[in-house]
Design an enzyme around this catalytic site. Structure first.
Site, PDB file in Angstrom:
ATOM      1  N   ASP A   1       8.948  -9.837  -5.240  1.00 20.44           N
ATOM      2  CA  ASP A   1       8.202 -10.322  -4.072  1.00 20.44           C
ATOM      3  C   ASP A   1       6.822  -9.682  -3.966  1.00 20.44           C
ATOM      4  O   ASP A   1       6.466  -8.799  -4.753  1.00 20.44           O
ATOM      5  CB  ASP A   1       9.010 -10.062  -2.794  1.00 20.44           C
ATOM      6  CG  ASP A   1       9.080  -8.588  -2.433  1.00 20.44           C
ATOM      7  OD1 ASP A   1       9.283  -7.755  -3.345  1.00 20.44           O
ATOM      8  OD2 ASP A   1       8.916  -8.250  -1.249  1.00 20.44           O
TER       9      ASP A   1
ATOM     10  N   GLU B   1       6.748  -6.095  -4.063  1.00 17.55           N
ATOM     11  CA  GLU B   1       7.163  -5.534  -5.360  1.00 17.55           C
ATOM     12  C   GLU B   1       8.517  -4.837  -5.325  1.00 17.55           C
ATOM     13  O   GLU B   1       8.758  -3.923  -6.103  1.00 17.55           O
ATOM     14  CB  GLU B   1       6.112  -4.534  -5.867  1.00 17.55           C
ATOM     15  CG  GLU B   1       4.690  -4.990  -5.689  1.00 17.55           C
ATOM     16  CD  GLU B   1       3.679  -4.112  -6.409  1.00 17.55           C
ATOM     17  OE1 GLU B   1       3.364  -3.049  -5.891  1.00 17.55           O
ATOM     18  OE2 GLU B   1       3.229  -4.497  -7.506  1.00 17.55           O
TER      19      GLU B   1
HETATM   20  C1  NOJ Z   1       4.569   0.542  -4.761  1.00 19.25           C
HETATM   21  C2  NOJ Z   1       4.646  -0.813  -4.211  1.00 19.25           C
HETATM   22  O1  NOJ Z   1       3.429  -1.410  -4.288  1.00 19.25           O
HETATM   23  C3  NOJ Z   1       5.206  -0.806  -2.817  1.00 19.25           C
HETATM   24  O2  NOJ Z   1       5.200  -2.069  -2.245  1.00 19.25           O
HETATM   25  C4  NOJ Z   1       6.587  -0.330  -2.951  1.00 19.25           C
HETATM   26  O3  NOJ Z   1       7.164  -0.201  -1.676  1.00 19.25           O
HETATM   27  C5  NOJ Z   1       6.647   0.966  -3.726  1.00 19.25           C
HETATM   28  N1  NOJ Z   1       5.863   0.980  -4.934  1.00 19.25           N
HETATM   29  C6  NOJ Z   1       8.046   1.206  -4.157  1.00 19.25           C
HETATM   30  O4  NOJ Z   1       8.465   0.226  -5.031  1.00 19.25           O
HETATM   31  C1  NOJ Z   2       1.708  -2.354  -2.236  1.00 19.58           C
HETATM   32  C2  NOJ Z   2       1.853  -3.726  -1.691  1.00 19.58           C
HETATM   33  O1  NOJ Z   2       3.171  -3.889  -1.261  1.00 19.58           O
HETATM   34  C3  NOJ Z   2       1.521  -4.764  -2.737  1.00 19.58           C
HETATM   35  O2  NOJ Z   2       1.550  -6.022  -2.130  1.00 19.58           O
HETATM   36  C4  NOJ Z   2       0.167  -4.503  -3.315  1.00 19.58           C
HETATM   37  O3  NOJ Z   2      -0.089  -5.419  -4.343  1.00 19.58           O
HETATM   38  C5  NOJ Z   2       0.051  -3.098  -3.866  1.00 19.58           C
HETATM   39  N1  NOJ Z   2       0.466  -2.136  -2.872  1.00 19.58           N
HETATM   40  C6  NOJ Z   2      -1.386  -2.765  -4.260  1.00 19.58           C
HETATM   41  O4  NOJ Z   2      -2.213  -2.843  -3.137  1.00 19.58           O
END
Ligand code: NOJ
Ligand code: NOJ
Length: 434
Positions: free
Chosen positions: A199, A202
């Site tokens: 999603d 991520e």
């Molecule tokens: C970094 C991701 O971008 C974030 O959305 C996520 O919660 C953490 N890693 C853990 O997977």
């Molecule tokens: C975490 C977010 O959940 C994700 O959507 C985003 O792409 C990365 N950070 C980088 O900003």
């Protein structure tokens, strides 16, 4: 009786005044942050030492390390720049914006040609253009769809300017195998549209409303571009896939709960998301609406989902208690644990709070009174919420500390500045439609 009416009138008048004041504040905050947000966004494009056209998600290199080109974040940043390109009044105003988009086109092609672990669904790239090879939630199939959406809009601008040659060479070549960025993305998403992917956050593998909405929009708009550029076979194929996708997306509406479900058929990832409340749904409408009446911002199902989500966040975060006229600070989803540096607790995010504002600005012109007035007031109130927590120089980090309201996690998040620009554009359109 007359006294009562007088009282009522006075009350109404003061309410109107109040909402005017808040909206004036919000309008002027947006207005006065357009230039700085544009500058701060551009500052994260082609940073010194990186390839031209790469877009870092944030300059932060630790806790969290966001010094990467995420396909999603980059596409959303460039999409806001395409909107600014459209609105630019002078050549000198347009020049740096246009240059950034062109550089991004070439960098995107480098990304596409590099062998990655999950093909074009690869979520992030180093700033030299090579894919990240460490463990990650992959594939993320919203990325190529968002990139296609952005570049289709850009291609339309170039076609209006008579730059068809560049469009056919770099963006959409009507050939198979293709060597152009948009068609490469459309081929990938049309063939992988119904596969599960990770999603927008991520974390969860499944079928997501956000991912499906942006894939559908890319296919709908891609089909139109294909037709314009004499590729009717491809246009039919993209349209057909989009239609099947529409039916899949309909199944996210949960009539019993009266919400749009963010994810169906989860197979992997975080197992603690049980509420079905996720603001990725609102983002899916903002970025996936194809202007064709399908899950529009003003769709009652979208508005119902937003209301429900808002009520959950209103009580969840301490900074929302006794908020007065401020809008509530909005997070990703209530079970969120990610703080940027650990998993001890989630916070409201700037870009999701601004997403609520943009959604309401876009919906408002289509709503009847008095809902329209309420939507506009709320849209302004969400802006004022972000204004309250922004750093004094207008810089915006990823998150807002749920306890004390200070900015936290990745500083100068590129996506945030895109969100400010989009909220401003939506506000302008709403006000001019009045
Ligand atoms: C970094 C991701 O971008 C974030 O959305 C996520 O919660 C953490 N890693 C853990 O997977
Ligand atoms: C975490 C977010 O959940 C994700 O959507 C985003 O792409 C990365 N950070 C980088 O900003």
């Amino acid at each position: 009786m007359i006294a009562m009416m007088k009282l009522k009138f006075a009350l109404l008048a003061s309410l109107a005044l109040l909402s005017l004041e808040t909206s004036a504040g919000a309008s002027s905050w947006l207005e006065s942050h357009v230039d700085s947000s544009t500058r701060k966004l551009l500052a994260n494009v082609s940073v010194p030492g990186a390839q031209l056209g790469s877009v870092i998600a944030s300059p932060s290199r630790a806790d969290p390390d966001y010094y990467f080109h995420w396909t999603r974040d980059a596409a959303l940043a460039m999409d806001a720049l395409v909107s600014l390109d459209e609105r630019a009044q002078t050549a000198s105003e347009r020049a740096p914006i246009r240059q950034a988009i062109l550089d991004y086109v070439f960098f995107s092609r480098v990304n596409q040609m590099a062998p990655a672990l999950s093909d074009l669904g690869e979520p992030k790239y180093h700033v030299n253009g090579s894919p990240y090879m460490g463990p990650w939630g992959r594939p993320q199939n919203d990325g190529p769809a968002l990139r296609a959406i952005t570049l289709i809009r850009f291609a339309r601008i170039l076609l209006r300017e008579g730059q068809g040659e560049f469009v056919r060479a770099m963006l959409y070549d009507s050939r198979l195998p293709t060597h152009s960025v948009i068609k490469t993305d459309l081929e990938y998403i049309s063939h992988h549209a119904f596969e599960k992917s990770f999603d927008v956050w991520e974390e969860v593998k499944g079928d997501h409303f956000f991912t499906r909405m942006v894939i559908r929009r890319a296919l709908v708009e891609g089909a139109k571009l294909a037709r314009t550029l004499s590729d009717p076979g491809a246009a039919d194929w993209y349209e057909e896939r989009a239609q099947i996708m529409s039916r899949e997306i309909e199944s996210h509406w949960d009539a019993q709960e009266q919400v749009i479900q963010p994810t169906l058929g989860q197979t992997e990832g975080a197992d603690y998301k049980t509420s079905g409340i996720d603001t990725a749904v609102i983002l899916g409408v903002l970025h996936g609406y194809a202007n064709d009446g399908f899950f529009a911002p003003e769709d009652p199902r979208v508005i119902a989902t937003l209301r429900r989500q808002r009520a959950v966040f209103a009580t969840l975060y301490p900074i929302n208690h006794d908020a007065g006229d401020l809008g509530d600070a909005i997070g990703r989803y209530p079970e969120d644990r990610y703080s940027g540096s650990d998993f001890l607790g989630g916070n409201p995010w700037v870009l999701t709070t601004l997403a609520f504002s943009e959604l309401l600005f876009r919906a408002a012109p289509f709503l009847a009174l008095p809902e329209r007035t309420v939507a506009l007031r709320d849209a302004h109130a969400f802006v004022m919420r972000v204004a309250k927590h922004a750093n004094p120089d207008g810089s915006l980090s990823e998150q807002i500390n749920r306890q004390n309201g200070f900015m936290m996690s990745a500083r100068d998040l590129t996506w945030n500045y895109a969100a400010v620009l989009n909220a401003w554009i939506a506000k302008e359109a709403a006000i001019h439609s009045q």
